[in-house]
Design an enzyme around this catalytic site. Sequence first.
Site, PDB file in Angstrom:
ATOM      1  N   ASN A   1       0.754  -2.405  31.823  1.00 46.83           N
ATOM      2  CA  ASN A   1       0.808  -3.334  32.949  1.00 46.83           C
ATOM      3  C   ASN A   1      -0.571  -3.581  33.506  1.00 46.83           C
ATOM      4  O   ASN A   1      -1.460  -2.729  33.444  1.00 46.83           O
ATOM      5  CB  ASN A   1       1.776  -2.838  34.033  1.00 46.83           C
ATOM      6  CG  ASN A   1       1.100  -1.963  35.068  1.00 46.83           C
ATOM      7  OD1 ASN A   1       0.465  -2.452  35.996  1.00 46.83           O
ATOM      8  ND2 ASN A   1       1.201  -0.653  34.894  1.00 46.83           N
TER       9      ASN A   1
ATOM     10  N   ILE B   1      -0.788  -5.413  36.796  1.00 47.84           N
ATOM     11  CA  ILE B   1      -0.199  -6.158  37.916  1.00 47.84           C
ATOM     12  C   ILE B   1      -1.299  -6.604  38.882  1.00 47.84           C
ATOM     13  O   ILE B   1      -1.198  -7.656  39.515  1.00 47.84           O
ATOM     14  CB  ILE B   1       0.843  -5.279  38.665  1.00 47.84           C
ATOM     15  CG1 ILE B   1       1.921  -4.760  37.697  1.00 47.84           C
ATOM     16  CG2 ILE B   1       1.464  -6.041  39.841  1.00 47.84           C
ATOM     17  CD1 ILE B   1       2.827  -5.799  37.107  1.00 47.84           C
ATOM     18  N   GLY B   2      -2.353  -5.791  38.991  1.00 46.95           N
ATOM     19  CA  GLY B   2      -3.447  -6.171  39.897  1.00 46.95           C
ATOM     20  C   GLY B   2      -3.140  -5.843  41.345  1.00 46.95           C
ATOM     21  O   GLY B   2      -3.591  -6.529  42.255  1.00 46.95           O
TER      22      GLY B   2
ATOM     23  N   CYS C   1      -8.762   2.525  41.622  1.00 41.81           N
ATOM     24  CA  CYS C   1      -9.159   1.180  42.035  1.00 41.81           C
ATOM     25  C   CYS C   1     -10.683   1.143  42.085  1.00 41.81           C
ATOM     26  O   CYS C   1     -11.311   2.092  42.569  1.00 41.81           O
ATOM     27  CB  CYS C   1      -8.588   0.899  43.427  1.00 41.81           C
ATOM     28  SG  CYS C   1      -8.919  -0.769  44.004  1.00 41.81           S
TER      29      CYS C   1
ATOM     30  N   ASN D   1      -1.753   8.713  37.201  1.00 37.76           N
ATOM     31  CA  ASN D   1      -1.561   7.262  37.071  1.00 37.76           C
ATOM     32  C   ASN D   1      -1.515   6.892  35.580  1.00 37.76           C
ATOM     33  O   ASN D   1      -1.463   7.774  34.723  1.00 37.76           O
ATOM     34  CB  ASN D   1      -2.680   6.527  37.812  1.00 37.76           C
ATOM     35  CG  ASN D   1      -2.176   5.264  38.484  1.00 37.76           C
ATOM     36  OD1 ASN D   1      -1.488   4.467  37.841  1.00 37.76           O
ATOM     37  ND2 ASN D   1      -2.487   5.075  39.744  1.00 37.76           N
ATOM     38  N   THR D   2      -1.556   5.606  35.276  1.00 35.77           N
ATOM     39  CA  THR D   2      -1.390   5.152  33.881  1.00 35.77           C
ATOM     40  C   THR D   2      -2.660   5.361  33.043  1.00 35.77           C
ATOM     41  O   THR D   2      -3.766   5.438  33.574  1.00 35.77           O
ATOM     42  CB  THR D   2      -1.028   3.662  33.858  1.00 35.77           C
ATOM     43  OG1 THR D   2      -1.972   2.955  34.664  1.00 35.77           O
ATOM     44  CG2 THR D   2       0.363   3.422  34.408  1.00 35.77           C
TER      45      THR D   2
ATOM     46  N   GLY E   1       4.703  10.604  34.601  1.00 34.26           N
ATOM     47  CA  GLY E   1       4.331  10.156  33.263  1.00 34.26           C
ATOM     48  C   GLY E   1       5.486  10.301  32.290  1.00 34.26           C
ATOM     49  O   GLY E   1       5.760  11.396  31.787  1.00 34.26           O
TER      50      GLY E   1
ATOM     51  N   GLY F   1       9.101   6.528  36.906  1.00 28.67           N
ATOM     52  CA  GLY F   1       8.485   5.204  37.006  1.00 28.67           C
ATOM     53  C   GLY F   1       9.112   4.188  36.077  1.00 28.67           C
ATOM     54  O   GLY F   1      10.157   3.585  36.379  1.00 28.67           O
ATOM     55  N   THR F   2       8.505   4.020  34.903  1.00 33.29           N
ATOM     56  CA  THR F   2       8.921   2.990  33.946  1.00 33.29           C
ATOM     57  C   THR F   2      10.417   3.059  33.632  1.00 33.29           C
ATOM     58  O   THR F   2      11.053   2.018  33.424  1.00 33.29           O
ATOM     59  CB  THR F   2       8.072   3.146  32.667  1.00 33.29           C
ATOM     60  OG1 THR F   2       6.698   2.986  33.043  1.00 33.29           O
ATOM     61  CG2 THR F   2       8.419   2.127  31.611  1.00 33.29           C
TER      62      THR F   2
HETATM   63  C1  LIG Z   1       4.451  -2.012  36.673  1.00 34.98           C
HETATM   64  C2  LIG Z   1       3.783  -0.784  37.226  1.00 34.98           C
HETATM   65  C3  LIG Z   1       3.161  -0.866  38.470  1.00 34.98           C
HETATM   66  C4  LIG Z   1       2.534   0.273  38.996  1.00 34.98           C
HETATM   67  N1  LIG Z   1       1.949   0.191  40.235  1.00 34.98           N
HETATM   68  C5  LIG Z   1       1.372   1.296  40.777  1.00 34.98           C
HETATM   69  C6  LIG Z   1       0.833   1.251  42.084  1.00 34.98           C
HETATM   70  O1  LIG Z   1       0.920   0.235  42.789  1.00 34.98           O
HETATM   71  N2  LIG Z   1       0.232   2.380  42.566  1.00 34.98           N
HETATM   72  C7  LIG Z   1       0.160   3.540  41.823  1.00 34.98           C
HETATM   73  O2  LIG Z   1      -0.393   4.537  42.306  1.00 34.98           O
HETATM   74  N3  LIG Z   1       0.703   3.611  40.585  1.00 34.98           N
HETATM   75  C8  LIG Z   1       1.301   2.537  40.055  1.00 34.98           C
HETATM   76  N4  LIG Z   1       1.873   2.598  38.815  1.00 34.98           N
HETATM   77  C9  LIG Z   1       1.871   3.880  38.085  1.00 34.98           C
HETATM   78  C10 LIG Z   1       3.217   4.604  38.256  1.00 34.98           C
HETATM   79  O3  LIG Z   1       3.449   4.928  39.601  1.00 34.98           O
HETATM   80  C11 LIG Z   1       3.280   5.894  37.409  1.00 34.98           C
HETATM   81  O4  LIG Z   1       2.324   6.805  37.901  1.00 34.98           O
HETATM   82  C12 LIG Z   1       2.996   5.635  35.946  1.00 34.98           C
HETATM   83  O5  LIG Z   1       3.636   4.457  35.499  1.00 34.98           O
HETATM   84  C13 LIG Z   1       3.431   6.804  35.044  1.00 34.98           C
HETATM   85  O6  LIG Z   1       4.799   7.076  35.186  1.00 34.98           O
HETATM   86  P1  LIG Z   1       5.955   6.457  34.193  1.00 34.98           P
HETATM   87  O7  LIG Z   1       5.512   6.726  32.791  1.00 34.98           O
HETATM   88  O8  LIG Z   1       7.188   7.192  34.597  1.00 34.98           O
HETATM   89  O9  LIG Z   1       6.005   5.004  34.491  1.00 34.98           O
HETATM   90  C14 LIG Z   1       2.516   1.491  38.264  1.00 34.98           C
HETATM   91  C15 LIG Z   1       3.150   1.554  37.017  1.00 34.98           C
HETATM   92  C16 LIG Z   1       3.782   0.442  36.498  1.00 34.98           C
HETATM   93  C17 LIG Z   1       4.464   0.555  35.156  1.00 34.98           C
END
Ligand SMILES: Cc1cc2nc3c(=O)[nH]c(=O)nc-3n(C[C@H](O)[C@H](O)[C@H](O)COP(=O)(O)O)c2cc1C
Length: 349
Positions: free
Chosen positions: A108, A110-111, A169, A229-230, A280, A302-303
Amino acid sequence: MLPRREHPLSTPVAPAPASRYTEAMTTTPRDAATTPDLTVQIAATGKQSLALRNPVMTASGTFANAVEFAHAIDVQRLGAVVSKACALQPRGGNPTPRTVETPAGMLNSIGLQGIGIDALLRDVAPVWATWRVPAIVNIVGERIDEYAELARRCDGVPGIAAIEVNISCPNVENGLEFGSSPHLAAQVTQAVRHNCGLPVIVKLTPNADAVAVARAVQDAGADALCVANTLLGMAIDVRTRHLVLPRGSGGLSGPAVKPIILRLVWEVYRVAAVPIIASGGIARGVDALEYILAGASAVQVGTASFRDPNAALTVLDELTELLAAQGVTRLSEIVGAAHGTIEAHQDGV
Ligand SMILES: Cc1cc2nc3c(=O)[nH]c(=O)nc-3n(C[C@H](O)[C@H](O)[C@H](O)COP(=O)(O)O)c2cc1C
C-alpha cells in the site's frame, strides 16, 4: 547463552492511577475454570494506565476509525482499536492506484490519508467516549513540533486511551524518516511524552535498525513498542513497464511479512524494558500465539481485516481456545516463553 531477564509484565509494577480502562478490566467477571485470564497491562506510567481486557487490537489504517465498523462487528469485544494515522490537517493521500495485491499480502501507498485532528476530536472521540473498548490514536507529523501539538490536543480528551506514534514518516526538514534514526525517533518520543500524560506507544519501522530505535525510544519515555509497520516493497506492471504505485515503493503487509516481523519481535524483546505489541501478518489465533511466545504482550490485526472485518475477533476467539486447550491460565505468564527454549537448546538440554 542468551542473557536472562525479567519481563516487565512478570515483575510488579508501581500502582498506577485508576482510569476508566483499569476499572473496566477489574470489574469484568471471569469463569476462572474455563477462560484464561487474557488481561494485559500495556502501560503503567504517566498520568494514566492502559489495561486491556484481552490482547487483540485492530491495526492502524486497516479498520478506519473503528466507528465505521461498529455496525458490522462487535468492536466492544476487542482489546483496543487503533485509529487511522491522524495529522494536524486533513490529508487526501496519494493518487490511485494505492494498493496492489501480492501473492501473500498487499502493498500500500495510501499516503497517510486522514480526516485531521479537528474532525477526529469533534466527530470521532465523542463516540469512542461512549465505548467500553479503549481507542488509541495513531499520530503522524512531518516535523517534531507537529507530533508535540497532536499529543497536546489528544491529552485529557474523553474517549482517547493512548497514543500510538507512527514514526514511519519523512521529516520535512531533512527528508529522513523519523523511524530510521534512533536520535530522531527519540526526539519525537520525548516531544509526545512531554506534551501528554496518555500512555505512549511508539510504532517501529522494520526498514531500519529496529532494535537500536527500540532502545532509544524506551529511554525517551515510550510506555510500549509496536513492532512493526510495513516493509518496503515494489510492483511493476510488465505491460506498461511502469511502477504500479504512484511513489514507486509501498508498504508490504499480510501473511508474507509474519516470519520477518516475528523475528523482529524476538530481537526487540531481548532489549525491551516495556511491553511489545506485535503487528505483521496476524490472521489466526495461532499467529497471535507465536508472537506472544516471541515476546509480544498484545497483537494487532491489520490486512486480515480487509478480507474479513471480523478477523480480529476470530483471532481473539481462536487464541482463547488455544490457550484453554494448552491449560494456560494467565496469558501474561507465557509472554516470551519461547526464549527459554533457545537457552535450553544451547545448554544441550
Ligand atoms: C492499507 C494500509 C494502511 C495503513 N495505514 C497505517 C497508518 O495510517 N498508520 C500506521 O501506523 N500503520 C499503518 N499501516 C500498517 C498497519 O497498521 C500494520 O502495522 C501493518 O499492515 C502490518 O500488519 P498486517 O500484516 O496485519 O497488515 C497500514 C497498513 C495498510 C495495509
